[in-house]
Design a protein around this motif. Structure first.
Motif, PDB file in Angstrom:
ATOM      1  N   PRO A   9     -23.592  50.348 -43.216  1.00 56.25           N
ATOM      2  CA  PRO A   9     -22.134  50.268 -43.028  1.00 56.25           C
ATOM      3  C   PRO A   9     -21.739  49.310 -41.909  1.00 56.25           C
ATOM      4  O   PRO A   9     -20.712  48.623 -42.019  1.00 56.25           O
ATOM      5  CB  PRO A   9     -21.739  51.710 -42.693  1.00 56.25           C
ATOM      6  CG  PRO A   9     -22.815  52.541 -43.295  1.00 56.25           C
ATOM      7  CD  PRO A   9     -24.068  51.735 -43.133  1.00 56.25           C
ATOM      8  N   LEU A  10     -22.531  49.255 -40.839  1.00 53.47           N
ATOM      9  CA  LEU A  10     -22.240  48.298 -39.767  1.00 53.47           C
ATOM     10  C   LEU A  10     -22.336  46.873 -40.282  1.00 53.47           C
ATOM     11  O   LEU A  10     -21.506  46.010 -39.933  1.00 53.47           O
ATOM     12  CB  LEU A  10     -23.208  48.507 -38.601  1.00 53.47           C
ATOM     13  CG  LEU A  10     -23.075  47.520 -37.432  1.00 53.47           C
ATOM     14  CD1 LEU A  10     -21.703  47.641 -36.784  1.00 53.47           C
ATOM     15  CD2 LEU A  10     -24.175  47.760 -36.399  1.00 53.47           C
ATOM     16  N   THR A  11     -23.321  46.614 -41.126  1.00 50.81           N
ATOM     17  CA  THR A  11     -23.453  45.286 -41.725  1.00 50.81           C
ATOM     18  C   THR A  11     -22.217  44.946 -42.560  1.00 50.81           C
ATOM     19  O   THR A  11     -21.674  43.837 -42.486  1.00 50.81           O
ATOM     20  CB  THR A  11     -24.715  45.224 -42.608  1.00 50.81           C
ATOM     21  OG1 THR A  11     -25.858  45.572 -41.823  1.00 50.81           O
ATOM     22  CG2 THR A  11     -24.900  43.838 -43.197  1.00 50.81           C
ATOM     23  N   GLY A  17     -15.340  42.055 -41.594  1.00 48.36           N
ATOM     24  CA  GLY A  17     -14.483  41.836 -40.443  1.00 48.36           C
ATOM     25  C   GLY A  17     -14.492  40.410 -39.933  1.00 48.36           C
ATOM     26  O   GLY A  17     -13.448  39.865 -39.558  1.00 48.36           O
ATOM     27  N   ILE A  18     -15.667  39.767 -39.947  1.00 50.83           N
ATOM     28  CA  ILE A  18     -15.777  38.412 -39.393  1.00 50.83           C
ATOM     29  C   ILE A  18     -15.534  37.354 -40.457  1.00 50.83           C
ATOM     30  O   ILE A  18     -14.833  36.356 -40.214  1.00 50.83           O
ATOM     31  CB  ILE A  18     -17.176  38.225 -38.757  1.00 50.83           C
ATOM     32  CG1 ILE A  18     -17.361  39.205 -37.590  1.00 50.83           C
ATOM     33  CG2 ILE A  18     -17.347  36.790 -38.271  1.00 50.83           C
ATOM     34  CD1 ILE A  18     -18.745  39.174 -36.983  1.00 50.83           C
ATOM     35  N   LEU A  36     -22.323  50.838 -49.033  1.00 55.68           N
ATOM     36  CA  LEU A  36     -22.104  52.274 -48.854  1.00 55.68           C
ATOM     37  C   LEU A  36     -22.792  53.086 -49.945  1.00 55.68           C
ATOM     38  O   LEU A  36     -23.347  54.165 -49.681  1.00 55.68           O
ATOM     39  CB  LEU A  36     -20.614  52.574 -48.829  1.00 55.68           C
ATOM     40  CG  LEU A  36     -20.019  52.864 -47.440  1.00 55.68           C
ATOM     41  CD1 LEU A  36     -20.666  54.107 -46.817  1.00 55.68           C
ATOM     42  CD2 LEU A  36     -20.223  51.671 -46.498  1.00 55.68           C
ATOM     43  N   PHE A  37     -22.782  52.587 -51.159  1.00 56.51           N
ATOM     44  CA  PHE A  37     -23.465  53.316 -52.230  1.00 56.51           C
ATOM     45  C   PHE A  37     -24.980  53.315 -52.010  1.00 56.51           C
ATOM     46  O   PHE A  37     -25.657  54.315 -52.297  1.00 56.51           O
ATOM     47  CB  PHE A  37     -23.111  52.726 -53.593  1.00 56.51           C
ATOM     48  CG  PHE A  37     -21.909  53.363 -54.223  1.00 56.51           C
ATOM     49  CD1 PHE A  37     -22.028  54.555 -54.914  1.00 56.51           C
ATOM     50  CD2 PHE A  37     -20.654  52.794 -54.105  1.00 56.51           C
ATOM     51  CE1 PHE A  37     -20.925  55.171 -55.494  1.00 56.51           C
ATOM     52  CE2 PHE A  37     -19.536  53.390 -54.676  1.00 56.51           C
ATOM     53  CZ  PHE A  37     -19.675  54.581 -55.366  1.00 56.51           C
ATOM     54  N   SER A 119     -15.747  50.765 -43.137  1.00 56.90           N
ATOM     55  CA  SER A 119     -17.184  50.683 -42.861  1.00 56.90           C
ATOM     56  C   SER A 119     -17.483  50.937 -41.391  1.00 56.90           C
ATOM     57  O   SER A 119     -18.502  51.556 -41.054  1.00 56.90           O
ATOM     58  CB  SER A 119     -17.713  49.306 -43.281  1.00 56.90           C
ATOM     59  OG  SER A 119     -17.634  49.136 -44.679  1.00 56.90           O
ATOM     60  N   LEU A 120     -16.600  50.467 -40.499  1.00 51.54           N
ATOM     61  CA  LEU A 120     -16.784  50.732 -39.073  1.00 51.54           C
ATOM     62  C   LEU A 120     -16.722  52.230 -38.806  1.00 51.54           C
ATOM     63  O   LEU A 120     -17.554  52.771 -38.054  1.00 51.54           O
ATOM     64  CB  LEU A 120     -15.713  50.007 -38.261  1.00 51.54           C
ATOM     65  CG  LEU A 120     -15.690  50.334 -36.763  1.00 51.54           C
ATOM     66  CD1 LEU A 120     -16.981  49.890 -36.086  1.00 51.54           C
ATOM     67  CD2 LEU A 120     -14.475  49.695 -36.086  1.00 51.54           C
TER      68      LEU A 120
END
Length: 678
Positions: A9-11, A17-18, A36-37, A119-120
C-alpha cells in the motif's frame, strides 16, 4: 510476504501521490487497487498459516529505528493470530473499497489524490496492527489520524468537510495525549516499550503504586486508564465521540474504510493487544465496561431519529464499538475481536450500500427524500437488508454469533459493572433493530419522494418524523451531500458492476463470517487458533461461564431484535403517521435525541467558546497589546519617530547647513573659552 503486506500500500501511495498527474487517474486507480488485492491475498494466506498453522511467526525485524540510552526501538513485524485477523480485516475491506471507489468516484477530477490517500491510510493502519512495540504502534496510530484528516476533508472546497476534518483531528489528539502518557508510564514501569518485555513484566506490576498529586494510586490502573483514553478518542467512545458522525462529510468509501472497519477499531485492537496489562487492572476494566455500555446505549438512542442515511450508520458504528469494549472489559477479549471481525463485513456492506443509494439518488443523503427504491435498485436493496439482518443479530448471520456472544459474556461475568453492561447492551439491541429497519423502510418502502413530486414532498418533509423528522429534523447541516449536490434523482438506477461486486463479497461475509469462524474465535478451537495471542488470567473463565447462563438471558438479544423490528414495521409501514405523532407528543425527548444529547452545544459552551475567548485575550491584549507594543513594535516605532524628526533637519538648503556650521563653530569656541578660564 509479511513485509509486502505492509509496504505494497505504501508503494501504491507513492506512485499515485507523486506520479498521479503523469500517469493519469485511471492508471492510479488500477495500480493502487491491484496492490491492495495482492496484499489482501497475502493476508488471507497469513491468516491460514498463523491461525490454523503451527503457531506464531517469529518477529521480523525490518530495521533498527533508534537507540537512546536503554530505549531501543526496532521497526519489526509481530505476526501472531491477532495481527493476522487485523491484516485480513484491513486489507480485505481496503481492497474492496478501492474497487468500489473506481465506480463511485469516476466523476471526481482528483481521483489520483483520493486513491493515494486511501493507500496511505491502509499503510499506516497496517503499521499499527503489525507493531511489535508501543512506539511503532503510536506511529501507525498518528498516521491513521493524519490519513483520516486528509480523507474526511478530501473535498476541501466544502467548509463543512474542512470543519469535520479539523474536528476529527483535534478530538483524536485529546485521546492521543492520554495514550502518549500511558506509553510513558509503561516505559517507566517496565523500562521497555517492546511487547514481549512488557507482557513478561506485567504480573510483577500488580500492587505497585504511583505517588501522584499527593496520593498513592495503583500503577497499572492509572496506566491502563491513560491507554484507554487513547482508545476512547480513536474509537469514538462516549465523551470523545462527537467527531465520528461529522466525519460522514468525507466520500462514502472513506466512511466504509475508516469509520466502519479499520480506523475506529484501532482502539479495540490496542486494548486486546495489551490484555496482559488490563487483566492486572480490574478497576480500569470496570471503566472500560461502563464507557462501552454507555456508548452502546447513547449512540443507539441518537440513531433513532437521524435522517441522513450515513449518519444513522455512523451512530450504529459508534454503538457497536461500545459492544466491543464491553466484551474487552469483562475479559472476553476473543469475543470483542470476533465482533470486530464480523462487524467489518456487515458495516462496510451497509456503508457501501448507502453509497449505492446515494449514487442512485444523485447524491441525495436525506432518507426523507427517498422511499420506494426497492423496485428500482433491487440488488442494493437486498444487500442492505442482508447487512441489516447481520447488524441486528438475526439468527445464523455474522452479528448473531458475535454480538449475542458479547451480551452473554456481560451476563456471565462477575466483574464490577458487568450487569450494567448487560442491561445497556440488551436495550441497545432493541434500539439497533428499530433504527436499522427504520432506515430500510424509509429508504426502500412507502411512497416515492423523488421524481415529479419531489418538490412537494420536500416541503412536506419538514412536518414530521414519519416522512421527515419533525421540529427541525431536516438535515440542513448535512445537505451538502456526499459529492457536489446534484439535486433530486429523477431516475434511480443500480450502480455499475465495479460497485456491485464489493457489495456481493461483503454480503457473503456478513452472512457466513460468523458461522464459519465462531468455533475458532470463541468455540472449541479457541486454544489452537489464538495460541496465546490474547492473554487471560488463571481466574478468567468467561468463555466457559457464557455456556451456563440461563436460557432466557441468552435469548434476550433475539427477543429485543424481533421487538425492534415489529415496532419499526408498525411505525413506518402499518401506521405511517405514528412516528410523526410521537414526535409531536414528546418534543422534548425528540429534540434531545435529534440534537445528539446536546453534546456539541455543551462542548461549544463549556470548551470551545472559552478557549477562543482566551485565545483572543492572549492575542490582542497579550501579544499585540503588551509584547508587540513594548517589544518589537515599540522599539521600531521609537526608531521611526526619531528618524522622522532627524529627517526634518535635512532640508536641502545650503544656507541652513551654513547656519548649522556656524552654530557648531560658536559652540566649540565657547567651550574652549569657558574651559580656558578654569
Amino acid at each position: 510476504m509479511h513485509a509486502a503486506i505492509v509496504f505494497l500500500p505504501l508503494t501504491g501511495f507513492l506512485i499515485a501521490g507523486i506520479f498521479g498527474r503523469v500517469i493519469g487517474a485511471r492508471a492510479s486507480e488500477i495500480i493502487t487497487t491491484t496492490l491492495l488485492f495482492v496484499a489482501a491475498i497475502f493476508s488471507w494466506i497469513t491468516f491460514v498459516q498463523v491461525g490454523l498453522g503451527p503457531g506464531k511467526v517469529p518477529t521480523e525485524v525490518i530495521a533498527s529505528w533508534f537507540n537512546s540510552g536503554i530505549l531501543q526501538v526496532d521497526w519489526a513485524l509481530r505476526i501472531d493470530t491477532l495481527t493476522a485477523v487485523m491484516l485480513v480485516v484491513v486489507t480485505s475491506v481496503s481492497a474492496l473499497v478501492h474497487l468500489y471507489s473506481i465506480g463511485y468516484m469516476h466523476e471526481d477530477p482528483s481521483r489520483s489524490r483520493f486513491f493515494a490517500y486511501l493507500s496511505l491510510f491502509t499503510f499506516t493502519m497496517l503499521s499499527l496492527v503489525t507493531a511489535d512495540n508501543l512506539v511503532q504502534m503510536f506511529f501507525g496510530w498518528e498516521g491513521v489520524g493524519l490519513a483520516s484528516y486528509l480523507l474526511i476533508g478530501f473535498w476541501y472546497t466544502k467548509p463543512s468537510a474542512c470543519a469535520a476534518a479539523i474536528k476529527a483531528f483535534v478530538a483524536n489528539r485529546v485521546g492521543d495525549f492520554g495514550f502518549l502518557l500511558g506509553i510513558f508510564l509503561v516505559f517507566i514501569l517496565t523500562r521497555s516499550v517492546s511487547f514481549d518485555q512488557i507482557f513478561a513484566a506485567a504480573p510483577g506490576l500488580a500492587g505497585k503504586h504511583l505517588f501522584v498529586f499527593g496520593n498513592d494510586f495503583d500503577a497499572l490502573t492509572i496506566t491502563c486508564l491513560l491507554l484507554f483514553m487513547g482508545a476512547m478518542g480513536k474509537s469514538a467512545q462516549f465523551l470523545l465521540h462527537t467527531w465520528l458522525p461529522d466525519a460522514m462529510e468525507g466520500p462514502t468509501p472513506v466512511s466504509a474504510l475508516i469509520h466502519a472497519a479499520t480506523m475506529v477499531t484501532a482502539g479495540v485492537f490496542m486494548v486486546a493487544r495489551l490484555s496482559p496489562l488490563f487483566e492486572q487492572a480490574p478497576d480500569a476494566s470496570t471503566f472500560v465496561i461502563i464507557i462501552g455500555a454507555t456508548t452502546a446505549f447513547f449512540a443507539a438512542t441518537v440513531g433513532l431519529v437521524q435522517n441522513d442515511i450515513k449518519r444513522v450508520i455512523a451512530y450504529s458504528t459508534c454503538s457497536q464499538l461500545g459492544y466491543m469494549f464491553v466484551a474487552l472489559g469483562v475479559g472476553a477479549y476473543s469475543v470483542g475481536v470476533f465482533h470486530l471481525f464480523t462487524h467489518a463485513f456487515f458495516k462496510a456492506l451497509l456503508f457501501l450500500g448507502a453509497g449505492s443509494v446515494i449514487h442512485a439518488m444523485h447524491h441525495e443523503q436525506d432518507m426523507r427524500m427517498m422511499g420506494a427504491l426497492r423496485s428500482r435498485i433491487p440488488f442494493t436493496y437486498w444487500m442492505m437488508v442482508l447487512g441489516t439482518l447481520a447488524l441486528t443479530g438475526f439468527p445464523l448471520t455474522a452479528g448473531y454469533f458475535s454480538k449475542d456472544a458479547i451480551i452473554e459474556a456481560a451476563f456471565a461475568s462477575h466483574h464490577t459493572g458487568a450487569m450494567y453492561g448487560y442491561v445497556a447492551t440488551v436495550v441497545a439491541a432493541g434500539l439497533t433493530s428499530f433504527y436499522s429497519w427504520r432506515l430500510v423502510f424509509m429508504t426502500f418502502f412507502g411512497p416515492a419522494k423523488w421524481g415529479a413530486d419531489a418538490e412537494v414532498v420536500h416541503e412536506l418533509a419538514h412536518d414530521g418524523l414519519a416522512t421527515a423528522g419533525a421540529h427541525g429534523g431536516h438535515a440542513a447541516d448535512d445537505h451538502g451531500h456526499d459529492d457536489h449536490g446534484h439535486g433530486h434523482a429523477l431516475d434511480p438506477h443500480e450502480p455499475p458492476l465495479v460497485m456491485r461486486l464489493p457489495l456481493l463479497i461483503l454480503g457473503a461475509g456478513a452472512l457466513f463470517a460468523g458461522l464459519l469462524f465462531a468455533h475458532l474465535f470463541i468455540g472449541e478451537g479457541y486454544e489452537g487458533f489464538w495460541k496465546g495471542a490474547l492473554f487471560t488470567g488463571p481466574d478468567n473463565h468467561i468463555l466457559h461461564a457464557m455456556e451456563e447462563i440461563p436460557r432466557l438471558a441468552g435469548l434476550m438479544p433475539t427477543i429485543m431484535m424481533l421487538l425492534g423490528f415489529l415496532v419499526a414495521l408498525y411505525v413506518y409501514i402499518l401506521r405511517p403517521g405514528t412516528a410523526h405523532s410521537w414526535a409531536q407528543t414528546n418534543p422534548i425527548i425528540y429534540n434531545f435525541l435529534l440534537h445528539k444529547w446536546y453534546f456539541d452545544e455543551i462542548y461549544n459552551l463549556l470548551l470551545i467558546r472559552p478557549i477562543f475567548w482566551l485565545g483572543r485575550v492572549f492575542w490582542k491584549r497579550g501579544d499585540l497589546g503588551t509584547i508587540d507594543r513594548f517589544g518589537p513594535d515599540g522599539v521600531s516605532a521609537a526608531v521611526v519617530d526619531v528618524t522622522r524628526r532627524v529627517v526634518k533637519l535635512q532640508t536641502g538648503y545650503i544656507y541652513h547647513y551654513a547656519f548649522a556650521m556656524l552654530i557648531g563653530v560658536a559652540a566649540i569656541v565657547t567651550y574652549y573659552v569657558v574651559g580656558g578660564v578654569h
